[in-house]
Design a protein around this motif. Structure first.
Motif, PDB file in Angstrom:
ATOM      1  N   ALA A 112       0.835  -1.210   0.000  1.00 58.78           N
ATOM      2  CA  ALA A 112       0.000   0.000   0.000  1.00 58.78           C
ATOM      3  C   ALA A 112       0.865   1.254   0.000  1.00 58.78           C
ATOM      4  O   ALA A 112       0.586   2.223  -0.725  1.00 58.78           O
ATOM      5  CB  ALA A 112      -0.931  -0.010   1.209  1.00 58.78           C
ATOM      6  N   ALA A 113       1.933   1.242   0.807  1.00 54.02           N
ATOM      7  CA  ALA A 113       2.821   2.408   0.862  1.00 54.02           C
ATOM      8  C   ALA A 113       3.537   2.602  -0.465  1.00 54.02           C
ATOM      9  O   ALA A 113       3.682   3.737  -0.950  1.00 54.02           O
ATOM     10  CB  ALA A 113       3.831   2.229   1.996  1.00 54.02           C
ATOM     11  N   ALA A 115       2.510   1.665  -3.466  1.00 56.90           N
ATOM     12  CA  ALA A 115       1.543   2.119  -4.474  1.00 56.90           C
ATOM     13  C   ALA A 115       1.220   3.594  -4.296  1.00 56.90           C
ATOM     14  O   ALA A 115       1.008   4.328  -5.274  1.00 56.90           O
ATOM     15  CB  ALA A 115       0.273   1.280  -4.382  1.00 56.90           C
ATOM     16  N   ARG A 116       1.197   4.029  -3.059  1.00 53.62           N
ATOM     17  CA  ARG A 116       0.880   5.433  -2.769  1.00 53.62           C
ATOM     18  C   ARG A 116       2.040   6.363  -3.121  1.00 53.62           C
ATOM     19  O   ARG A 116       1.844   7.439  -3.703  1.00 53.62           O
ATOM     20  CB  ARG A 116       0.520   5.573  -1.286  1.00 53.62           C
ATOM     21  CG  ARG A 116       0.111   6.973  -0.860  1.00 53.62           C
ATOM     22  CD  ARG A 116      -0.343   6.984   0.592  1.00 53.62           C
ATOM     23  NE  ARG A 116       0.703   6.547   1.518  1.00 53.62           N
ATOM     24  CZ  ARG A 116       0.698   5.383   2.152  1.00 53.62           C
ATOM     25  NH1 ARG A 116      -0.279   4.516   1.965  1.00 53.62           N
ATOM     26  NH2 ARG A 116       1.675   5.080   2.982  1.00 53.62           N
ATOM     27  N   GLU A 117       3.241   5.967  -2.784  1.00 52.72           N
ATOM     28  CA  GLU A 117       4.398   6.851  -2.948  1.00 52.72           C
ATOM     29  C   GLU A 117       5.116   6.674  -4.289  1.00 52.72           C
ATOM     30  O   GLU A 117       5.789   7.596  -4.755  1.00 52.72           O
ATOM     31  CB  GLU A 117       5.379   6.610  -1.799  1.00 52.72           C
ATOM     32  CG  GLU A 117       4.770   6.921  -0.428  1.00 52.72           C
ATOM     33  CD  GLU A 117       5.635   6.432   0.719  1.00 52.72           C
ATOM     34  OE1 GLU A 117       6.805   6.080   0.451  1.00 52.72           O
ATOM     35  OE2 GLU A 117       5.136   6.385   1.860  1.00 52.72           O
ATOM     36  N   HIS A 118       4.984   5.485  -4.887  1.00 47.56           N
ATOM     37  CA  HIS A 118       5.667   5.211  -6.160  1.00 47.56           C
ATOM     38  C   HIS A 118       4.704   4.467  -7.087  1.00 47.56           C
ATOM     39  O   HIS A 118       4.869   3.271  -7.341  1.00 47.56           O
ATOM     40  CB  HIS A 118       6.939   4.392  -5.925  1.00 47.56           C
ATOM     41  CG  HIS A 118       7.877   5.008  -4.935  1.00 47.56           C
ATOM     42  ND1 HIS A 118       8.727   6.039  -5.263  1.00 47.56           N
ATOM     43  CD2 HIS A 118       8.091   4.737  -3.612  1.00 47.56           C
ATOM     44  CE1 HIS A 118       9.431   6.374  -4.190  1.00 47.56           C
ATOM     45  NE2 HIS A 118       9.068   5.605  -3.184  1.00 47.56           N
ATOM     46  N   PRO A 119       3.693   5.141  -7.580  1.00 48.36           N
ATOM     47  CA  PRO A 119       2.639   4.459  -8.357  1.00 48.36           C
ATOM     48  C   PRO A 119       3.133   3.776  -9.628  1.00 48.36           C
ATOM     49  O   PRO A 119       2.479   2.860 -10.124  1.00 48.36           O
ATOM     50  CB  PRO A 119       1.658   5.597  -8.684  1.00 48.36           C
ATOM     51  CG  PRO A 119       2.462   6.855  -8.533  1.00 48.36           C
ATOM     52  CD  PRO A 119       3.443   6.580  -7.444  1.00 48.36           C
TER      53      PRO A 119
END
Length: 291
Positions: A112-113, A115-119
């Motif tokens: 999740a982190a 995907a949020r920070e490095h899509p």
């Protein structure tokens, strides 16, 4: 000039033991592997392989060459990491090996982190038994992996691989009543299948207490193991990450035994942006009580 791709094949033969295993791991035919190794032998100008029955073994010259190959491949990993560092942003796939309890307890928050920070970074998680991780990393099937070891089953150094400690978790005796290992000399035990680190750890822990456990069930899933213990089908040793779904009818007794988890990747990839970023995300996802 020695060909790096052929050096990689020789390195794989040194680790896997047979040409057939090398061929299967790298999706070649055995004859193709043999042919490439023969070419490498001509390039080297000295014998690299010799017959030992139906197998081939590395000569002393080949063993020395494998050590140089490890150094060359590490430098290539460092070069790749440096090139990746000057690109703009993190993008593309990064393949992560994990074991089931870490996949369940740690991977979701890390993914999740990321995907949020490095899509644009496509993190892919695959369950892999720790015993299969070194071969998968060297073959390029994985970029990073989570592996574990137990107090009674320490891991062996793996040439060409490196990593860092992530966390340590306690082990528990799962039984229906408060007890110690010595109380279960004659009890039925629930263990992972033969060949797994968890199985070896449980057997050795019991042997260190003075008995060989009687195995009734072989189950490689901690939730199922705990359910069987709750039904009175036996006792088991379970790590901290495996007790989340423990039924209220059983007792968990903490033991002076630990399981240690670390990240592993190919030597030279320490500074690769994707590897470093995923490692940091995994570290942040470790449950607070284990940091």
């Amino acid at each position: 000039m020695l060909d790096v791709r052929r050096l990689r094949l020789l390195r794989e033969l040194a680790h896997r033991g047979t040409i057939a295993a090398v061929a299967e791991a790298l999706s070649f035919s055995p004859s193709a592997v043999s042919q490439q190794l023969s070419v490498l032998e001509r390039e080297a100008g000295v014998p690299l392989l010799e017959r030992a029955g139906r197998r081939v073994v590395l000569t002393p010259a080949a063993q020395n060459l494998v050590r140089h190959a490890e150094a060359v491949l590490e430098r290539l990993e460092r070069a790749d990491a440096e090139l990746a560092a000057v690109r703009t942003g993190l993008a593309g796939p990064v393949r992560i090996g994990s074991y089931p309890s870490a996949t369940r307890a740690i991977a979701p928050a890390a993914l999740a982190a990321l995907a949020r920070e490095h899509p644009a970074l496509e993190a892919r998680v695959t369950d892999v038994d720790p015993a299969g991780v070194p071969a998968a990393l060297r073959a390029g099937e994985l970029d990073l992996a989570l592996v574990h070891e137990y107090d009674f089953v320490p891991s062996e150094p793996q040439p060409g691989l490196t990593g860092q400690e992530l966390f340590t978790e306690p082990m528990y005796l799962a039984a229906r009543t408060p007890s110690s290992l010595a109380d279960h000399r004659t009890s039925p035990w629930i263990m992972a299948p033969p060949g797994t680190l968890c199985r070896a750890m449980t057997v050795r822990a019991c042997q260190a207490t003075g008995f060989t456990p009687h195995v009734r069930h072989e189950v490689d899933d901690f939730a199922t193991v705990l359910a069987l213990v709750a039904l009175g089908q036996g006792v088991a040793l379970v790590p901290h990450l495996g007790i989340a779904a423990s039924p209220p009818s059983l007792t968990l007794t903490r033991l002076p035994i630990s399981r240690r988890t670390r990240t592993v990747h190919r030597a030279g990839a320490d500074d690769h942006p994707a590897v470093a970023t995923v490692t940091a995300a995994l570290r942040m996802a470790v449950p607070p009580e284990l940091r």
